[in-house]
Design a protein around this motif. Structure first.
Motif, PDB file in Angstrom:
ATOM      1  N   CYS A 252      -9.180   4.885   2.576  1.00 47.88           N
ATOM      2  CA  CYS A 252      -7.732   4.943   2.373  1.00 47.88           C
ATOM      3  C   CYS A 252      -7.203   6.227   2.991  1.00 47.88           C
TER       4      CYS A 252
ATOM      5  N   TRP B  61       0.846  -1.212   0.000  1.00 47.97           N
ATOM      6  CA  TRP B  61       0.000   0.000   0.000  1.00 47.97           C
ATOM      7  C   TRP B  61       0.875   1.253   0.000  1.00 47.97           C
TER       8      TRP B  61
ATOM      9  N   CYS C 185      -5.865  -0.593  -1.723  1.00 44.44           N
ATOM     10  CA  CYS C 185      -6.624   0.566  -2.215  1.00 44.44           C
ATOM     11  C   CYS C 185      -6.700   0.463  -3.735  1.00 44.44           C
TER      12      CYS C 185
ATOM     13  N   SER D  20      -7.540   2.512  -5.861  1.00 45.82           N
ATOM     14  CA  SER D  20      -7.131   3.724  -6.558  1.00 45.82           C
ATOM     15  C   SER D  20      -5.617   3.971  -6.452  1.00 45.82           C
ATOM     16  N   CYS D  21      -5.049   3.792  -5.267  1.00 41.02           N
ATOM     17  CA  CYS D  21      -3.595   4.030  -5.087  1.00 41.02           C
ATOM     18  C   CYS D  21      -2.739   2.864  -5.577  1.00 41.02           C
TER      19      CYS D  21
ATOM     20  N   ARG E  82      -4.675   7.789   2.199  1.00 36.34           N
ATOM     21  CA  ARG E  82      -4.039   8.653   1.214  1.00 36.34           C
ATOM     22  C   ARG E  82      -5.081   9.334   0.327  1.00 36.34           C
ATOM     23  N   CYS E  83      -6.074   8.574  -0.175  1.00 37.40           N
ATOM     24  CA  CYS E  83      -6.999   9.138  -1.175  1.00 37.40           C
ATOM     25  C   CYS E  83      -8.457   9.134  -0.734  1.00 37.40           C
TER      26      CYS E  83
END
Ligand SMILES: [Zn+2]
Length: 222
Positions: free
Chosen positions: A195, A130, A215, A217-218, A197-198
């Motif tokens: 997540c 991740w 995730c 997306s990441c 981060r996003c």
């Protein structure tokens, strides 16, 4: 017993007769000095020269114990095939990438095999993948992704060591204390939560049969 070494997730107690006692703690194994009360989950014990008794307590019995000639691990194939330790400089300058590249096995499965490098289990694999933005089911990673993954593997392992290990349920240090790293996990065990981060919901999937949090997306799959 002369000293205790470690290779990956194996403990190697070097004996005074050129043999080694090899212990893998599995899911729930714990080595400790015998406390006063008897415990039904003790699977093996050893009387030490100084009068203490060392015991292996293992509720779920995934632990393994063997005695082998020192340095001869042919009878323990997973140990014999271990890759380098995570901080071995052989992994620097693209070394991890060169060890991952010949195989088409998914990157997380390769990490869990202990062959590219030693000592990475399910929790630390999910955390590092991740943090590096690498999808766990990828069959090939770029040199840049592998370099980033190595940095993050070292970071999450160091953080786990600094925090005294990750105690989700059973893990205890030899002094009986639980670890503190579980509160530092950013991906593992957070399926459905946003997540960090996003903000997209983390997804829990199976990668070659192992529960995996990622995730979408990441960590793009291509
Ligand atoms: Zn994300």
């Amino acid at each position: 017993m002369e000293r205790v070494d470690r290779r990956g997730k194996y403990l190697l107690a070097v004996l005074d007769d050129d043999r080694a006692l090899v212990v893998h703690l599995g899911m729930t194994g714990q080595l400790r000095l015998r406390p006063d009360q008897l415990d039904p989950h003790v699977r093996a014990w050893w009387a030490l020269d100084d009068g203490h008794v060392l015991e292996l307590r293992d509720v779920r019995r995934f632990g393994r114990v063997g005695v082998v000639p020192l340095g001869d691990y042919a009878s323990l194939p997973t140990l014999a095939a271990q890759g380098p330790e995570p901080w071995d400089p052989v992994l620097d300058d693209g070394g991890l990438w060169r060890r991952l590249r010949p195989s088409r096995v998914r990157v997380k499965t390769q990490l869990l095999s202990q062959r590219p490098l030693a000592g990475v289990g399910n929790i630390y694999a999910d955390e590092a993948l991740w943090r590096a933005g690498v999808h766990p089911a990828r069959r090939q990673v770029t040199r840049g992704q592998a370099d980033r993954l190595l940095d993050e593997l070292r970071a999450v392992l160091q953080q786990g060591i600094d925090n005294g290990g990750t105690t989700l349920r059973d893990y205890r240090a030899p002094d009986g204390e639980p670890g503190r790293n579980q509160v530092a996990l950013v991906c593992y065990g957070r399926g459905g939560e946003p997540c960090l981060r996003c903000g997209a919901p983390l997804r829990r999937v199976l990668v070659d049969g192992r529960g995996t949090t990622l995730c979408p997306s990441c960590q793009p799959s291509r």
